[in-house]
Design an enzyme around this catalytic site. Sequence first.
Site, PDB file in Angstrom:
ATOM      1  N   ALA A   1      31.114 -32.651 -33.028  1.00 40.77           N
ATOM      2  CA  ALA A   1      32.256 -32.193 -32.241  1.00 40.77           C
ATOM      3  C   ALA A   1      33.502 -32.938 -32.722  1.00 40.77           C
ATOM      4  O   ALA A   1      33.411 -34.059 -33.240  1.00 40.77           O
ATOM      5  CB  ALA A   1      32.009 -32.454 -30.764  1.00 40.77           C
TER       6      ALA A   1
ATOM      7  N   GLY B   1      26.984 -32.931 -32.890  1.00 36.84           N
ATOM      8  CA  GLY B   1      26.906 -31.519 -32.521  1.00 36.84           C
ATOM      9  C   GLY B   1      26.506 -30.630 -33.685  1.00 36.84           C
ATOM     10  O   GLY B   1      25.954 -29.549 -33.480  1.00 36.84           O
TER      11      GLY B   1
ATOM     12  N   GLU C   1      22.836 -30.812 -33.698  1.00 32.84           N
ATOM     13  CA  GLU C   1      22.385 -30.062 -32.517  1.00 32.84           C
ATOM     14  C   GLU C   1      22.513 -28.558 -32.738  1.00 32.84           C
ATOM     15  O   GLU C   1      21.646 -27.788 -32.308  1.00 32.84           O
ATOM     16  CB  GLU C   1      23.187 -30.516 -31.293  1.00 32.84           C
ATOM     17  CG  GLU C   1      22.825 -31.947 -30.881  1.00 32.84           C
ATOM     18  CD  GLU C   1      23.807 -32.572 -29.903  1.00 32.84           C
ATOM     19  OE1 GLU C   1      25.036 -32.441 -30.127  1.00 32.84           O
ATOM     20  OE2 GLU C   1      23.360 -33.186 -28.926  1.00 32.84           O
TER      21      GLU C   1
ATOM     22  N   GLU D   1      26.353 -40.418 -32.193  1.00 30.87           N
ATOM     23  CA  GLU D   1      27.242 -40.570 -31.037  1.00 30.87           C
ATOM     24  C   GLU D   1      27.241 -41.980 -30.466  1.00 30.87           C
ATOM     25  O   GLU D   1      28.246 -42.435 -29.922  1.00 30.87           O
ATOM     26  CB  GLU D   1      26.835 -39.569 -29.935  1.00 30.87           C
ATOM     27  CG  GLU D   1      27.113 -38.110 -30.265  1.00 30.87           C
ATOM     28  CD  GLU D   1      25.964 -37.404 -30.960  1.00 30.87           C
ATOM     29  OE1 GLU D   1      25.069 -38.077 -31.540  1.00 30.87           O
ATOM     30  OE2 GLU D   1      25.946 -36.160 -30.931  1.00 30.87           O
TER      31      GLU D   1
HETATM   32  C1  HXC Z   1      36.917 -34.799 -36.333  1.00 33.77           C
HETATM   33  C2  HXC Z   1      36.155 -35.317 -38.425  1.00 33.77           C
HETATM   34  C3  HXC Z   1      34.841 -35.441 -37.944  1.00 33.77           C
HETATM   35  C4  HXC Z   1      34.612 -35.188 -36.546  1.00 33.77           C
HETATM   36  C5  HXC Z   1      34.807 -35.840 -40.045  1.00 33.77           C
HETATM   37  N1  HXC Z   1      36.090 -35.576 -39.745  1.00 33.77           N
HETATM   38  N2  HXC Z   1      34.030 -35.761 -38.974  1.00 33.77           N
HETATM   39  N3  HXC Z   1      37.176 -35.003 -37.636  1.00 33.77           N
HETATM   40  N4  HXC Z   1      35.694 -34.885 -35.804  1.00 33.77           N
HETATM   41  N5  HXC Z   1      33.391 -35.225 -36.001  1.00 33.77           N
HETATM   42  C6  HXC Z   1      37.251 -35.564 -40.622  1.00 33.77           C
HETATM   43  C7  HXC Z   1      37.737 -36.959 -40.966  1.00 33.77           C
HETATM   44  O1  HXC Z   1      38.586 -37.452 -39.962  1.00 33.77           O
HETATM   45  C8  HXC Z   1      38.481 -36.722 -42.266  1.00 33.77           C
HETATM   46  O2  HXC Z   1      39.748 -36.150 -41.982  1.00 33.77           O
HETATM   47  C9  HXC Z   1      37.629 -35.637 -42.927  1.00 33.77           C
HETATM   48  O3  HXC Z   1      36.889 -35.008 -41.882  1.00 33.77           O
HETATM   49  C10 HXC Z   1      36.654 -36.210 -43.921  1.00 33.77           C
HETATM   50  O4  HXC Z   1      35.972 -37.284 -43.316  1.00 33.77           O
HETATM   51  P1  HXC Z   1      35.885 -38.760 -43.964  1.00 33.77           P
HETATM   52  O5  HXC Z   1      35.444 -39.682 -42.904  1.00 33.77           O
HETATM   53  O6  HXC Z   1      37.147 -39.091 -44.686  1.00 33.77           O
HETATM   54  O7  HXC Z   1      34.741 -38.517 -45.054  1.00 33.77           O
HETATM   55  P2  HXC Z   1      33.546 -39.484 -45.479  1.00 33.77           P
HETATM   56  O8  HXC Z   1      34.045 -40.880 -45.744  1.00 33.77           O
HETATM   57  O9  HXC Z   1      32.840 -38.749 -46.556  1.00 33.77           O
HETATM   58  O10 HXC Z   1      32.589 -39.565 -44.181  1.00 33.77           O
HETATM   59  C11 HXC Z   1      31.988 -38.376 -43.699  1.00 33.77           C
HETATM   60  C12 HXC Z   1      31.331 -38.658 -42.315  1.00 33.77           C
HETATM   61  C13 HXC Z   1      32.386 -39.266 -41.359  1.00 33.77           C
HETATM   62  C14 HXC Z   1      30.153 -39.632 -42.492  1.00 33.77           C
HETATM   63  C15 HXC Z   1      30.809 -37.321 -41.819  1.00 33.77           C
HETATM   64  O11 HXC Z   1      33.558 -38.435 -41.367  1.00 33.77           O
HETATM   65  C16 HXC Z   1      31.903 -39.404 -39.951  1.00 33.77           C
HETATM   66  O12 HXC Z   1      31.213 -40.355 -39.613  1.00 33.77           O
HETATM   67  N6  HXC Z   1      32.316 -38.463 -39.085  1.00 33.77           N
HETATM   68  C17 HXC Z   1      31.993 -38.515 -37.675  1.00 33.77           C
HETATM   69  C18 HXC Z   1      30.581 -38.108 -37.425  1.00 33.77           C
HETATM   70  C19 HXC Z   1      30.234 -38.206 -35.942  1.00 33.77           C
HETATM   71  O13 HXC Z   1      30.378 -39.270 -35.330  1.00 33.77           O
HETATM   72  N7  HXC Z   1      29.806 -37.108 -35.355  1.00 33.77           N
HETATM   73  C20 HXC Z   1      29.454 -37.026 -33.940  1.00 33.77           C
HETATM   74  C21 HXC Z   1      30.653 -36.602 -33.127  1.00 33.77           C
HETATM   75  S1  HXC Z   1      30.281 -36.589 -31.412  1.00 33.77           S
HETATM   76  P3  HXC Z   1      41.082 -36.733 -42.668  1.00 33.77           P
HETATM   77  O14 HXC Z   1      42.171 -35.944 -41.996  1.00 33.77           O
HETATM   78  O15 HXC Z   1      41.126 -38.186 -42.422  1.00 33.77           O
HETATM   79  O16 HXC Z   1      40.908 -36.375 -44.122  1.00 33.77           O
HETATM   80  C22 HXC Z   1      29.465 -35.157 -31.172  1.00 33.77           C
HETATM   81  C23 HXC Z   1      29.027 -34.908 -29.780  1.00 33.77           C
HETATM   82  C24 HXC Z   1      28.615 -33.474 -29.610  1.00 33.77           C
HETATM   83  O17 HXC Z   1      29.219 -34.413 -32.049  1.00 33.77           O
HETATM   84  C25 HXC Z   1      28.230 -33.199 -28.198  1.00 33.77           C
HETATM   85  C26 HXC Z   1      28.693 -31.870 -27.702  1.00 33.77           C
HETATM   86  C27 HXC Z   1      30.050 -31.927 -27.071  1.00 33.77           C
END
Ligand code: HXC
Length: 262
Positions: free
Chosen positions: A69, A113, A116, A136
């Site tokens: 998400a 997500g 999921e 998360e």
């Molecule tokens: C918003 C995101 C994102 C996310 C990546 N990006 N994941 N933006 N929400 N979940 C964006 C980054 O900000 C970045 O934008 C671009 O995508 C590339 O990401 P980087 O981090 O620069 O790339 P990298 O170093 O290769 O790392 C990739 C990654 C990392 C490992 C996937 O981005 C990451 O850890 N993302 C978060 C993953 C996460 O925590 N997911 C769970 C979310 S909570 P810019 O603009 O800086 O280039 C969830 C709850 C769901 O999902 C429940 C239902 C509601």
Amino acid sequence: MADALILTSLLGEADRRVGLITLNRPKQYNALNDELMDQLGAALLAFDADDGVGCIVITGNEKAFAAGADIGVMATKTFVEAQRQQFVTRNWETIRRVRKPVIAAVAGFALGGGCELAMMCDFIIAAETAKFGQPEIKLGTIPGAGGTQRLPRAVGKSKAMDLVLTGRMMDAAEAERAGLVSRVVPADKLLAEAQAAGEVICALGAASVALAKDCVNRAFESGLADGVAYERQVFHSLFGTPDQIEGMAAFMAKRPPVFQRG
Ligand code: HXC
């Protein structure tokens, strides 16, 4: 007009179409927001209603299926806003209303997500580059779209706890060993493999396919005795249907069956 956060296309032969849905927020690694989920839900229901489509594939790009998400949107939400708005999850169950098989074709990150969403599909075909996880906990929260429930059912308690409590990712090989994914293929073969699986399904009887999916899903919603009883009823109900008559007659006549569509 709103941006197309998903793209749709049709693969394969006429009347054996595989409906392809591509998540399309590449700069954000396909991070999920309400607009994307609305468009995804609409596309799924449109393919489900299209008699020319027998199977649906959801995919992302080579970097990400979906990285979860959108954290930027979630970051400042209060409890009341989260609870009232149901961010990302307000249409989450739409995919469960789809009666045709839905395959997730995953390359790159399927996190939070995104993992999921892949688990909501009927099965997952992974590229060797795929990485799955429920990170998360590293954001100070927990999975919110079924991860704590579907992951243990897919991979067992120990590995699910490991992933949910540490937030670590697992690669495609580990995900296949754990039973999360059905097959792992080279990244450049991912879509072709998903399309081929979809076309195999499209050539089968639409009613028996939908009911087989329904019965397997029962395994997650009921106890063993109830599930087996349900399966038995469905099995018996297929006798005398055009596809059962054709399928068994074709086997006996040593010829390929021609099943009904739609
Ligand atoms: C918003 C995101 C994102 C996310 C990546 N990006 N994941 N933006 N929400 N979940 C964006 C980054 O900000 C970045 O934008 C671009 O995508 C590339 O990401 P980087 O981090 O620069 O790339 P990298 O170093 O290769 O790392 C990739 C990654 C990392 C490992 C996937 O981005 C990451 O850890 N993302 C978060 C993953 C996460 O925590 N997911 C769970 C979310 S909570 P810019 O603009 O800086 O280039 C969830 C709850 C769901 O999902 C429940 C239902 C509601």
